[in-house]
Motif scaffolding. Structure first.
Motif, mmCIF file in Angstrom:
data_model
loop_
_atom_site.group_PDB
_atom_site.id
_atom_site.type_symbol
_atom_site.label_atom_id
_atom_site.label_comp_id
_atom_site.label_asym_id
_atom_site.label_seq_id
_atom_site.Cartn_x
_atom_site.Cartn_y
_atom_site.Cartn_z
ATOM 1 N N THR A 31 -5.320 7.768 10.958
ATOM 2 C CA THR A 31 -6.503 7.327 11.703
ATOM 3 C C THR A 31 -7.580 6.840 10.751
ATOM 4 N N SER A 32 -8.552 6.122 11.309
ATOM 5 C CA SER A 32 -9.675 5.666 10.489
ATOM 6 C C SER A 32 -10.450 6.841 9.915
ATOM 7 N N ALA A 33 -10.614 7.890 10.714
ATOM 8 C CA ALA A 33 -11.351 9.060 10.238
ATOM 9 C C ALA A 33 -10.636 9.707 9.064
ATOM 10 N N GLN A 34 -9.315 9.791 9.140
ATOM 11 C CA GLN A 34 -8.552 10.354 8.020
ATOM 12 C C GLN A 34 -8.711 9.507 6.763
ATOM 13 N N LEU A 35 -8.589 8.182 6.916
ATOM 14 C CA LEU A 35 -8.716 7.301 5.757
ATOM 15 C C LEU A 35 -10.088 7.441 5.110
ATOM 16 N N ALA A 36 -11.139 7.440 5.931
ATOM 17 C CA ALA A 36 -12.495 7.565 5.392
ATOM 18 C C ALA A 36 -12.666 8.896 4.661
ATOM 19 N N ASP A 37 -12.119 9.962 5.235
ATOM 20 C CA ASP A 37 -12.226 11.283 4.625
ATOM 21 C C ASP A 37 -11.455 11.329 3.304
ATOM 22 N N ALA A 38 -10.236 10.791 3.301
ATOM 23 C CA ALA A 38 -9.433 10.793 2.075
ATOM 24 C C ALA A 38 -10.101 9.978 0.974
ATOM 25 N N ILE A 39 -10.643 8.824 1.335
ATOM 26 C CA ILE A 39 -11.323 7.989 0.344
ATOM 27 C C ILE A 39 -12.508 8.740 -0.262
ATOM 28 N N ARG A 77 -7.070 -2.078 -15.065
ATOM 29 C CA ARG A 77 -6.471 -3.192 -14.308
ATOM 30 C C ARG A 77 -5.924 -2.773 -12.955
ATOM 31 N N TYR A 78 -5.987 -1.496 -12.619
ATOM 32 C CA TYR A 78 -5.306 -0.974 -11.432
ATOM 33 C C TYR A 78 -6.263 -0.774 -10.251
ATOM 34 N N ALA A 79 -5.796 -1.124 -9.047
ATOM 35 C CA ALA A 79 -6.514 -0.844 -7.800
ATOM 36 C C ALA A 79 -5.610 -0.016 -6.900
ATOM 37 N N PHE A 80 -6.180 0.999 -6.274
ATOM 38 C CA PHE A 80 -5.443 1.928 -5.428
ATOM 39 C C PHE A 80 -5.557 1.472 -3.976
ATOM 40 N N GLY A 81 -4.410 1.168 -3.366
ATOM 41 C CA GLY A 81 -4.422 0.620 -2.016
ATOM 42 C C GLY A 81 -3.831 1.567 -0.991
ATOM 43 N N LEU A 82 -4.463 1.623 0.175
ATOM 44 C CA LEU A 82 -4.043 2.476 1.271
ATOM 45 C C LEU A 82 -3.827 1.664 2.537
ATOM 46 N N GLY A 83 -2.930 2.136 3.385
ATOM 47 C CA GLY A 83 -2.702 1.493 4.671
ATOM 48 C C GLY A 83 -2.387 2.518 5.731
ATOM 49 N N ARG A 84 -2.259 2.044 6.958
ATOM 50 C CA ARG A 84 -1.994 2.954 8.078
ATOM 51 C C ARG A 84 -0.514 3.297 8.219
ATOM 52 N N GLY A 85 0.365 2.451 7.726
ATOM 53 C CA GLY A 85 1.781 2.728 7.858
ATOM 54 C C GLY A 85 2.288 2.441 9.266
ATOM 55 N N ILE A 86 3.519 2.867 9.513
ATOM 56 C CA ILE A 86 4.196 2.594 10.778
ATOM 57 C C ILE A 86 4.320 3.901 11.553
ATOM 58 N N ALA A 125 0.832 -1.179 0.000
ATOM 59 C CA ALA A 125 0.000 0.000 0.000
ATOM 60 C C ALA A 125 0.882 1.250 0.000
ATOM 61 N N THR A 126 0.185 2.388 -0.229
ATOM 62 C CA THR A 126 0.774 3.667 0.070
ATOM 63 C C THR A 126 -0.024 4.279 1.216
ATOM 64 N N ASN A 127 0.351 5.484 1.615
ATOM 65 C CA ASN A 127 -0.331 6.145 2.731
ATOM 66 C C ASN A 127 -0.911 7.468 2.250
ATOM 67 N N HIS A 128 -2.095 7.791 2.690
ATOM 68 C CA HIS A 128 -2.749 9.003 2.204
ATOM 69 C C HIS A 128 -2.016 10.267 2.664
#
Length: 378
Positions: free
Chosen positions: A126-134, A104-113, A79-82
């Protein structure tokens, strides 16, 4: 689905239920991805996933290379990070890859370290950040504008790509903890679990995703679930086997051992023994990048057998058995992690004759999509 490789030899039909990682682990030669992507497609792997590391593994560059080196295989950033890219830059990367790849491409996100973000001076994800970015990405991909935005992902006066856009770009979430799994069930098109998860953890994680999707009013079967299984076929030499097994698990435990132990329900005493071991503590660098047999053997002896048993280690037939077991736990698809396509070739040869193609007919090569997409979140 058949094709020919660059030599004119008929390539194997794709098996969309299986994927590998490109440039698995550490790599000083990113150009190797061109060969790996082409070889993965030739061998019939359904997709290739790409994890970002801040040295020689930029997510956008790798995905572009994989697209250029292939014509059928799915490609996912995982993944990458938002928080490392402005949302307009990230959305543009995804739309470019989506159009370039023909979907053919899917964009993947993760929380990182978190520790890495502290060093970089970035906020924890945070989950709130991920939801907002998505939400921002999907608005832009549908041709909408984001005006006067002030939310968890940031403050943006005005963002727009192209009003004519109506792009169907699947979003993958990398998930290990309960919050991430539930978020994936609510919002994502696909979820990619973590390596070295026990059977019980895989089964529970799949259930959490489905339950969360149902509570959000989605079809629980609409989220594509990937388990991730370290796959170490026994023809590899001892150093490679240990590096991909004990070395890789040790590297994860160094970065976020508490989370991995908690998710698996492992005895924390095993983590304490690992952390307090003087030889391992004195080793400089990541254990999954060393050829030092003595330290790798020592790591294997220190780590509990139960933890190492989460990987598929052994004959091609045994590894194929383990693929079947992952699917039986509730996963739709399996990432064969930590090995190059050529290293996986014997396992693919063992799996192909035992699979029923009709069982996986609903899977698209795009790792974030079913052939008939349902209940895509808005």
């Amino acid at each position: 689905m058949t094709a020919e490789d660059t030599t004119g030899v008929a390539a194997a039909p794709l098996m969309p239920e299986l994927a590998c990682y490109g440039l698995a682990g550490h790599s000083a030669a990113p150009a190797d991805l061109l060969t790996e992507a082409a070889r993965a497609e030739e061998l019939g792997l359904g997709s290739i996933l790409l994890s970002e590391r801040f040295a020689l593994k930029d997510a956008g560059v790798m995905a572009g290379a994989a697209v250029a080196a292939s014509s059928r295989i799915g490609i996912g950033t995982a993944a990458t990070n938002h928080n490392t890219r402005h949302p307009l830059v990230a959305a543009t990367m995804a739309t470019t890859l989506h159009r370039m790849s023909g979907g053919r491409y899917a964009f993947g996100l993760g929380r990182g370290i978190p520790l890495l973000f502290d060093i970089m001076g970035l906020p924890h994800v945070t989950s709130a950040q991920l939801a907002d970015a998505i939400g921002i990405y999907r608005t832009l991909w549908r041709g909408g504008a984001v005006a006067g935005h002030n939310g968890p992902a940031g403050t943006y006066p005005y963002l727009v790509q192209d009003a004519s856009f109506d792009e169907d770009i699947p979003i993958l979430l990398m998930a290990m903890g309960d919050n991430s799994l539930r978020l994936a069930g609510r919002l994502a098109d696909g979820v990619v679990m973590h390596t070295f998860m026990s059977d019980a953890a895989v089964e529970r994680s799949a259930r959490l995703v489905r339950e969360s999707a149902e509570k959000a009013g989605r079809d629980p079967a609409s989220v594509r679930i990937w388990s991730v299984m370290a796959t170490i076929e026994d023809s590899l030499d001892e150093a490679a086997r240990l590096r991909k097994l004990a070395g890789r698990l040790a590297t994860y435990l160094t970065g976020y051992g508490d989370v991995l132990v908690r998710v698996n329900g492992w005895d924390p005493a095993g983590l304490e023994s690992f952390r307090s071991d003087e030889r391992l503590a004195a080793h400089g660098g990541a254990l999954d990048a060393t050829d030092d047999l003595d330290i790798l053997r020592h790591a294997r002896d220190v780590l509990p057998d139960e933890w190492l048993d989460c990987a598929a280690v052994g004959s091609p037939s045994h590894c194929a058995d383990r693929i079947e077991a992952q699917l039986a736990l509730g996963a739709d698809s399996v990432v064969l992690h930590g090995a190059t396509p050529d290293e996986l070739a014997p396992v693919l040869d063992a799996w192909r004759p035992r699979r029923d193609p009709t069982r996986f007919a609903q899977l698209d090569p795009n790792p974030g999509r079913f052939l008939s997409r349902k209940d895509t979140p808005s």
